[in-house]
Write a protein that holds these residues in place. Sequence first.
Motif, PDB file in Angstrom:
ATOM      1  N   ASP A 139      -4.171   0.770  10.629  1.00 42.66           N
ATOM      2  CA  ASP A 139      -5.317  -0.605  11.086  1.00 42.66           C
ATOM      3  C   ASP A 139      -6.475  -1.086   9.605  1.00 42.66           C
ATOM      4  OD1 ASP A 139      -6.517  -2.556  11.440  1.00 42.66           O
ATOM      5  OD2 ASP A 139      -6.544  -1.318  14.086  1.00 42.66           O
ATOM      6  N   ARG A 140      -5.838  -1.835   8.943  1.00 44.69           N
ATOM      7  CA  ARG A 140      -6.616  -2.375   7.748  1.00 44.69           C
ATOM      8  C   ARG A 140      -6.227  -1.044   6.535  1.00 44.69           C
ATOM      9  NH1 ARG A 140      -9.653  -6.842   8.509  1.00 44.69           N
ATOM     10  NH2 ARG A 140     -10.718  -7.267  10.388  1.00 44.69           N
ATOM     11  N   TYR A 141      -6.807  -2.041   5.574  1.00 39.68           N
ATOM     12  CA  TYR A 141      -6.232  -1.174   3.767  1.00 39.68           C
ATOM     13  C   TYR A 141      -6.543  -2.143   2.701  1.00 39.68           C
ATOM     14  CZ  TYR A 141      -3.110   2.720   0.869  1.00 39.68           C
ATOM     15  OH  TYR A 141      -3.146   3.229   0.239  1.00 39.68           O
ATOM     16  N   SER A 142      -6.612  -2.169   1.483  1.00 37.41           N
ATOM     17  CA  SER A 142      -6.622  -2.369   0.354  1.00 37.41           C
ATOM     18  C   SER A 142      -6.589  -4.313   0.675  1.00 37.41           C
ATOM     19  CB  SER A 142      -5.860  -2.320  -0.941  1.00 37.41           C
ATOM     20  OG  SER A 142      -6.156  -0.870  -0.763  1.00 37.41           O
ATOM     21  N   PHE A 143      -6.400  -4.716   1.141  1.00 36.33           N
ATOM     22  CA  PHE A 143      -6.254  -5.758   1.486  1.00 36.33           C
ATOM     23  C   PHE A 143      -7.344  -6.837   2.255  1.00 36.33           C
ATOM     24  CE2 PHE A 143      -2.091  -4.086   1.593  1.00 36.33           C
ATOM     25  CZ  PHE A 143      -1.428  -4.583  -0.246  1.00 36.33           C
ATOM     26  N   SER A 144      -8.099  -5.401   3.017  1.00 39.74           N
ATOM     27  CA  SER A 144      -9.223  -5.743   3.807  1.00 39.74           C
ATOM     28  C   SER A 144      -9.935  -5.447   2.858  1.00 39.74           C
ATOM     29  CB  SER A 144      -9.284  -4.928   4.551  1.00 39.74           C
ATOM     30  OG  SER A 144      -8.897  -5.343   6.062  1.00 39.74           O
ATOM     31  N   GLY A 145      -9.842  -4.768   1.895  1.00 38.62           N
ATOM     32  CA  GLY A 145     -11.318  -4.465   1.181  1.00 38.62           C
ATOM     33  C   GLY A 145     -11.617  -5.455  -0.148  1.00 38.62           C
TER      34      GLY A 145
END
Length: 253
Positions: A139-145
């Motif tokens: 649930d969320r990864y680098s793209f959220s960052g």
Amino acid sequence: MIHDSSFTSSKALKFGTIAFRQSLNLQSSFKLALRQIHMENNHKSDSRGALIVLEGLDRSGKTSQSSRLLSYLEGLSHSVESWRFPDRNTGVGQMISSYLANESQLDDHTIHLLFSANRWEKRSLMESKLRSGTTLIVDRYSFSGVAFSSAKGLDIEWCKAPEIGLLAPDLVLYLDIPPEKAAERGGYGGERYEQLEFQRKVAHSYQILRDASWKTVDAGLPLDDVEKQLREMVLDCVTTCQKGKVLSKLWST
Ligand code: NYM
Ligand code: MG
């Protein structure tokens, strides 16, 4: 005598040549057998779990869908775990958590690097889980960052830099929802970033990041319909990784 000895040595030479050829044959069959064993081993170790990431705006339904996918894959007897970022259980995660709760203030670059460090501290565990055959639903990864920090105005390439070398997801499921509709869903909590105007900017940043590993699902649909679509995509990806797929790195050229 001379004749005899030359006869004997030519015979010996012939015998030696045959023996040498036979030993060469043996060596090459041995090498072939070794290569086959090696290939079989390689084939086995290439089989691995899938790295599946869910992305989207706050209130797009990622967390609900993650737990549904977890139960679905468990029901099919797959080895699977559900992860999330930020992982608030580590020391770095606690700093992030207090920042999100507005209990601490940090420079935009600093918090960006903390989010990234929070992924780096889990990287090797992530790799060993995947290689041992466990699928990770994240649930969320680098793209959220990158999406959240660049929505604040930070340079997108600068935002991507600390993520280079983390494991690349096999599949990114983007839960697409208009920011206005997400805002209607039970309202936002009190966390930083949970404001309509900011979420509009985040949605825009996500569009820039989209690549071939992304699949977009209309997250405005009822939960069951979204789940049905996700199940199919996830199962497909898990099967591909089980057969053996190279584990690659994020954003390395
Ligand atoms: N977030 C999350 C970031 O800004 N950068 C990151 O790298 C990650 C993983 O944290 N609003 C933001 C997005 C969310 C917030 O996540 C907390 P969640 O999934 O709402 O608990
Ligand atoms: Mg949230």
